[in-house]
Design an enzyme around this catalytic site. Sequence first.
Site, mmCIF file in Angstrom:
data_model
loop_
_atom_site.group_PDB
_atom_site.id
_atom_site.type_symbol
_atom_site.label_atom_id
_atom_site.label_comp_id
_atom_site.label_asym_id
_atom_site.label_seq_id
_atom_site.Cartn_x
_atom_site.Cartn_y
_atom_site.Cartn_z
ATOM 1 N N SER A 125 0.787 -1.233 0.000
ATOM 2 C CA SER A 125 0.000 0.000 0.000
ATOM 3 C C SER A 125 0.822 1.288 0.000
ATOM 4 O O SER A 125 0.254 2.375 -0.074
ATOM 5 C CB SER A 125 -0.958 0.015 1.193
ATOM 6 O OG SER A 125 -0.249 0.049 2.416
ATOM 7 N N LYS A 154 -5.463 4.375 8.724
ATOM 8 C CA LYS A 154 -4.334 5.078 8.122
ATOM 9 C C LYS A 154 -4.545 6.589 8.161
ATOM 10 O O LYS A 154 -3.588 7.346 8.379
ATOM 11 C CB LYS A 154 -4.119 4.583 6.694
ATOM 12 C CG LYS A 154 -3.580 3.158 6.648
ATOM 13 C CD LYS A 154 -3.387 2.646 5.241
ATOM 14 C CE LYS A 154 -2.817 1.228 5.278
ATOM 15 N NZ LYS A 154 -2.616 0.657 3.937
#
Length: 348
Positions: free
Chosen positions: A243, A288
């Site tokens: 990611s 996140k």
Amino acid sequence: MSRRAATLTAASVLVLVLALVGSLMPVPYVTLMPGPTQNTLADNAKGEPLIAIDGRQTYPTEGNLNFTTVTYRGGPGGRIDLLTALRGWLDGDTAVVPEETIFPDDESPEEVDEQNTRQMRDSQEDAEAAALRELGIPVGTRVVVDSVQKGRPADGKLKAGDEITAVNGTAVTKVQQVSDIMNGVRPGETVTLTVRRDGDESRQRIPTTKGPDGGAVVGVVLAGDYKFPFEIDISIGDIGGPSAGLIFSLAIIDKLTPGPLTGGRFVAGTGTITPDGRVGPIGGIEQKMIAARRAGATVFLTPKGNCAAAVEARPDGLRLVRTDTLKDARQALNALTTGKGTVPSCTG
């Protein structure tokens, strides 16, 4: 003892028993929490540049380009208890997901860790390729041996890391080219592979055998790799998954071009990257964003596929910038810095 006192005592004992049972009862869930972030423009924990470039002119950078992570608790090797799961459900910063979301039934925890490590390695290479191609710097490709199958004809003649430069005298730079040539070989025939190992080139004549699909094979698993015109080294420690690809690409571009890409801002983000610069969605977007805002980020680069969930959970003070491609992200950061152009957002 009065009836009321007896009732309170019984209730207290029941609560204690339930609490004890909850603390001992493992459940097949995993908690996801905001993880650490790292500034790809700065140094790593060893005091070395997180992204080091050798063999090409680089330029000073400013601000932050932080990739974000998610930490988890639980899993087949150390399941969380019921009370931990309940606390997670009540905590707005934590997500509680079924265990199989992180650990598929057909994979061991060790295999999951290995896969995450491989995904991070591949994402770094894809990020390097995407960044250089965005800058118009040619990137070559090559074919390498990923693994050799025991007992097959190539066992003992080839090894992982060998580069295959030609098959039967025909130069190859892509795995598909090797497959196309092997389609014309019958099982039992011998093929000549030109192999580069540690800078030395040799020719290996290897007999073929019949593969699972009936075609001719020598018993190797091949992988595509890149041939970069200069060295790029990304050192982030023990972090897995794909990611961070978008942020890696942007950091490489920032170092290879004059002027700070961030304009001195604290930018964070997430998103996978393909070698041609397409940005893909990721998991754990809520955690996140929380990690990014806690670290000080004011801008968060968000894959288009994560926008809906991101809008619902956006922390105060964090601007969501939608990114479909690496070019989009680069243009958006330039627009933020110069005040010219549009900055795509997750709200339209």
